[in-house]
Write a protein that holds these residues in place. Structure first.
Motif, PDB file in Angstrom:
ATOM      1  N   LYS A  92       0.842  -1.192   0.000  1.00 48.04           N
ATOM      2  CA  LYS A  92       0.000   0.000   0.000  1.00 48.04           C
ATOM      3  C   LYS A  92       0.877   1.241   0.000  1.00 48.04           C
ATOM      4  O   LYS A  92       2.014   1.233   0.465  1.00 48.04           O
ATOM      5  N   SER A  94       0.353   5.484   0.801  1.00 52.97           N
ATOM      6  CA  SER A  94      -0.498   6.614   1.179  1.00 52.97           C
ATOM      7  C   SER A  94       0.245   7.899   0.849  1.00 52.97           C
ATOM      8  O   SER A  94       1.428   8.058   1.163  1.00 52.97           O
ATOM      9  N   TYR A 111      -1.012   2.959 -10.699  1.00 53.92           N
ATOM     10  CA  TYR A 111      -2.039   1.919 -10.600  1.00 53.92           C
ATOM     11  C   TYR A 111      -2.011   0.993 -11.816  1.00 53.92           C
ATOM     12  O   TYR A 111      -2.202  -0.222 -11.692  1.00 53.92           O
ATOM     13  N   SER A 118      -2.602  -0.997  -2.901  1.00 59.50           N
ATOM     14  CA  SER A 118      -3.662  -0.140  -2.374  1.00 59.50           C
ATOM     15  C   SER A 118      -3.162   1.305  -2.297  1.00 59.50           C
ATOM     16  O   SER A 118      -2.069   1.567  -1.784  1.00 59.50           O
ATOM     17  N   LEU A 119      -3.951   2.251  -2.816  1.00 58.69           N
ATOM     18  CA  LEU A 119      -3.560   3.654  -2.860  1.00 58.69           C
ATOM     19  C   LEU A 119      -4.546   4.516  -2.075  1.00 58.69           C
ATOM     20  O   LEU A 119      -5.760   4.323  -2.170  1.00 58.69           O
ATOM     21  N   THR A 120      -4.016   5.455  -1.296  1.00 58.13           N
ATOM     22  CA  THR A 120      -4.845   6.472  -0.651  1.00 58.13           C
ATOM     23  C   THR A 120      -4.165   7.818  -0.840  1.00 58.13           C
ATOM     24  O   THR A 120      -2.935   7.904  -0.875  1.00 58.13           O
ATOM     25  N   VAL A 121      -4.970   8.884  -0.962  1.00 56.14           N
ATOM     26  CA  VAL A 121      -4.404  10.226  -1.139  1.00 56.14           C
ATOM     27  C   VAL A 121      -5.244  11.227  -0.360  1.00 56.14           C
ATOM     28  O   VAL A 121      -6.474  11.152  -0.347  1.00 56.14           O
ATOM     29  N   GLN A 122      -4.557  12.130   0.338  1.00 58.12           N
ATOM     30  CA  GLN A 122      -5.191  13.225   1.058  1.00 58.12           C
ATOM     31  C   GLN A 122      -4.563  14.533   0.577  1.00 58.12           C
ATOM     32  O   GLN A 122      -3.458  14.533   0.017  1.00 58.12           O
ATOM     33  N   ASP A 132       2.099  15.148   8.277  1.00 64.92           N
ATOM     34  CA  ASP A 132       1.656  13.779   8.021  1.00 64.92           C
ATOM     35  C   ASP A 132       2.843  12.839   7.797  1.00 64.92           C
ATOM     36  O   ASP A 132       2.802  11.673   8.205  1.00 64.92           O
ATOM     37  N   ASN A 137       1.663   9.393   9.134  1.00 68.74           N
ATOM     38  CA  ASN A 137       0.296   9.223   8.645  1.00 68.74           C
ATOM     39  C   ASN A 137       0.256   9.124   7.121  1.00 68.74           C
ATOM     40  O   ASN A 137      -0.806   8.901   6.544  1.00 68.74           O
ATOM     41  N   ALA A 138       1.402   9.336   6.476  1.00 67.58           N
ATOM     42  CA  ALA A 138       1.513   9.214   5.024  1.00 67.58           C
ATOM     43  C   ALA A 138       2.905   8.712   4.682  1.00 67.58           C
ATOM     44  O   ALA A 138       3.867   8.956   5.420  1.00 67.58           O
TER      45      ALA A 138
END
Length: 291
Positions: A92, A94, A111, A118-122, A132, A137-138
């Motif tokens: 993953k 982030s 991707y 697994s990818l997450t972006v803020q 972060d 947190n990233a």
């Protein structure tokens, strides 16, 4: 030495909180607390002090954290070696970025190469990016300025520049550029404190002795564009963030250097992690190819 106790200490020290550390390790808070207490009890030392709802490190705790960071780095390097031997099939990443315009297309490229990651972006301003990363947190951050910090691995990715944004009906709506002095007395719309774009622009105004009129502070790039379109004032944005909005018109400042470079950054201890390293490999390849 008990390896689980060291990992528990590292998690709490990195997160600054037993609650956050327990969540990151997927264990209960009492289990984590027992590991740390056992480590302190075995050697008769104090590694943390209570601070509000979190904890802060003692002097000995800070020294131990430097060691466990190196241990974490070696652990990630071993995982990288073994994972590459079998192909990058899981993991993953982030990401926290200062805007979506640069990072979202890159996540799409990543991707397509690694669909099982697994990818997450803020999104947030540059201060949020750094917070972060340091609070773990990233994994990866994107920001428009280099931060000289020995804890970070940084890759310059793309050069950009700051422009002035007005609505199409503005008196400058048919011009391609202005002199910096023309901003004297003008109402400016800028991002909130903590934005590097704002910091760079305000430094340039001080150098050129520019004194704008009232300023409107808005906490997002989208908000800045909407306020400009509504005629509230003159916006300050990075050129790549303008988008295709027929309501807006951008102008360069002809007598000021307002260049920025977008950087991808991560903690040095995170760099060897397989998914993070794969992301940086993609970035480096695109830099070599001219993006």
């Amino acid at each position: 030495m008990n390896y689980a106790q060291l990992r528990a200490f590292h998690a709490v020290a990195s997160q600054g909180s037993y609650t956050k550390a327990a969540e990151s390790m997927h264990v209960t808070q009492p289990t984590l607390s027992d590991h740390v207490k056992s480590l302190e009890g075995r050697y008769g030392v104090k590694l943390f002090k209570r601070h509000g709802r979190g904890v802060i490190l003692t002097g000995l705790g800070r020294a131990l954290l430097e060691i466990t960071r190196r241990q974490s780095y070696l652990e990630a390097e071993a995982e990288l070696l073994l994972t590459r031997a079998q192909g990058l099939a899981s993991g993953k990443v982030s990401v926290v970025a200062d805007s979506p315009y640069l990072v979202v297309p890159l996540l799409g490229d990543f991707y397509r190469l690694y669909p099982d990651i697994s990818l997450t972006v803020q999104f947030g301003n540059s201060q949020r990016v750094l917070n972060d990363l340091f609070e773990m947190n990233a994994d990866i951050g994107v920001m428009p300025e280099y931060i000289d910090d020995s804890r970070l691995h940084a890759l310059p990715y793309r050069k950009d520049h700051i422009v002035i944004l007005v609505d199409k009906g503005h008196e400058w709506g048919r011009r391609s550029s202005i002199h910096f002095s023309e901003l004297n007395g003008q109402r400016l719309i800028q991002r909130e404190q903590g934005s590097k774009t704002r910091s760079i622009f305000e430094q340039a105004m001080r150098r050129h002795d520019i004194r704008p009129g009232t300023q409107l502070e808005i906490g997002s790039r989208e908000g800045v564009r909407e306020a400009v379109a509504a005629g509230f004032g003159i916006g300050v944005v990075v050129a790549s963030e303008i988008g295709n909005d027929s309501r807006l018109h951008s102008l360069n400042i002809k007598d000021a250097v307002l260049n920025v470079t977008e950087y991808f950054v991560c903690l040095k201890e995170s760099y060897p992690m397989p998914a993070v390293r794969a992301f940086f490999d993609l970035l480096e390849q695109q830099v070599m190819e001219g993006n």
